[in-house]
Design an enzyme around this catalytic site. Structure first.
Site, PDB file in Angstrom:
ATOM      1  N   CYS A   1      -5.827  -2.808   2.298  1.00  0.00           N
ATOM      2  CA  CYS A   1      -6.883  -3.783   2.003  1.00  0.00           C
ATOM      3  C   CYS A   1      -6.285  -5.175   2.135  1.00  0.00           C
ATOM      4  O   CYS A   1      -5.270  -5.347   2.828  1.00  0.00           O
ATOM      5  CB  CYS A   1      -7.517  -3.530   0.635  1.00  0.00           C
TER       6      CYS A   1
ATOM      7  N   CYS B   1      -6.525  -4.097  -5.566  1.00  0.00           N
ATOM      8  CA  CYS B   1      -7.803  -3.533  -6.041  1.00  0.00           C
ATOM      9  C   CYS B   1      -8.173  -2.230  -5.322  1.00  0.00           C
ATOM     10  O   CYS B   1      -8.144  -1.155  -5.912  1.00  0.00           O
ATOM     11  CB  CYS B   1      -8.937  -4.546  -5.888  1.00  0.00           C
ATOM     12  N   ARG B   2      -8.544  -2.342  -4.033  1.00  0.00           N
ATOM     13  CA  ARG B   2      -9.106  -1.182  -3.344  1.00  0.00           C
ATOM     14  C   ARG B   2      -8.065  -0.179  -2.864  1.00  0.00           C
ATOM     15  O   ARG B   2      -8.172   1.024  -3.137  1.00  0.00           O
ATOM     16  CB  ARG B   2      -9.965  -1.648  -2.148  1.00  0.00           C
ATOM     17  N   SER B   3      -7.061  -0.659  -2.101  1.00  0.00           N
ATOM     18  CA  SER B   3      -6.122   0.314  -1.511  1.00  0.00           C
ATOM     19  C   SER B   3      -5.263   1.050  -2.550  1.00  0.00           C
ATOM     20  O   SER B   3      -4.922   2.217  -2.314  1.00  0.00           O
ATOM     21  CB  SER B   3      -5.273  -0.314  -0.398  1.00  0.00           C
TER      22      SER B   3
ATOM     23  N   ASP C   1     -15.109  -5.875  -1.431  1.00  0.00           N
ATOM     24  CA  ASP C   1     -13.992  -6.393  -2.218  1.00  0.00           C
ATOM     25  C   ASP C   1     -14.496  -6.684  -3.637  1.00  0.00           C
ATOM     26  O   ASP C   1     -15.355  -7.545  -3.827  1.00  0.00           O
ATOM     27  CB  ASP C   1     -13.483  -7.678  -1.558  1.00  0.00           C
TER      28      ASP C   1
ATOM     29  N   ASN D   1      -3.886  -5.564  -1.733  1.00  0.00           N
ATOM     30  CA  ASN D   1      -3.170  -4.364  -2.199  1.00  0.00           C
ATOM     31  C   ASN D   1      -3.083  -4.308  -3.726  1.00  0.00           C
ATOM     32  O   ASN D   1      -2.102  -3.818  -4.285  1.00  0.00           O
ATOM     33  CB  ASN D   1      -1.772  -4.244  -1.566  1.00  0.00           C
TER      34      ASN D   1
END
Ligand code: 4NP
Length: 150
Positions: free
Chosen positions: A8, A13-15, A121, A11
């Site tokens: 993301c 939050c999402r990934s 995001d 690195n």
């Protein structure tokens, strides 16, 4: 051994969620890691809200530390999943050749084939953004696990 990288922007939050979720669905014959196209948060723990939603779902992601995506990742990994189209563009710009490019995919295409949807995001949004992100990544990762465990 198949190696999968989740990418993301930050690195944090999402990934990190994608990494933790996919690892929980695969055997030890797979390596799962994550990285960000930006390096601002390198060395940091995942965002507190990602840690919380992971915990709520029985996953501990506090072993993770953010790092920046590098060109070497094209050599080190077999499959690279981008969380959104902006990440995809940034990753592809670093790809040295066609083989490297062919490793990169939008993660939600594993759930909605060819629709090119983004994992939004959640960084600047409300807390329920993290729950929504968790749920979509959980479904996408179930499909990935089914596909690669054959
Ligand atoms: P992520 O979210 O890409 O899902 O980790 C973000 C985290 C931090 C920033 C942007 C997105 N930031 O601009 O610092």
């Amino acid at each position: 051994m198949t190696k999968i990288l989740m990418v993301c922007l930050g690195n944090i939050c999402r990934s990190p969620l994608a990494e933790g979720i996919l690892r929980s669905k695969l055997s030890n014959n797979f390596i799962v890691d994550s990285a960000g196209t930006g390096g601002w948060h390198a060395g940091e723990l995942p965002d507190r809200r990602s840690i919380e939603i992971a915990n709520k779902n029985g996953l501990d992601i506090t072993n993770q530390r953010a790092r920046k995506f590098t060109k070497n990742d094209f050599t080190d990994f077999d499959i690279i999943y981008a969380m959104d189209s902006s990440n995809l563009k940034d990753i592809l710009q670093l790809a040295p050749d066609e083989n490297a490019k062919s490793k990169v995919h939008l993660i939600l295409n594993e759930l909605y084939p060819n629709e090119n949807k983004d994992v939004p995001d959640p960084y600047y949004g409300q807390n329920d953004g993290f729950e929504k992100v968790y749920n979509m990544l959980d479904k996408a990762c179930s499909n990935i696990a089914k596909k690669i465990m054959i």
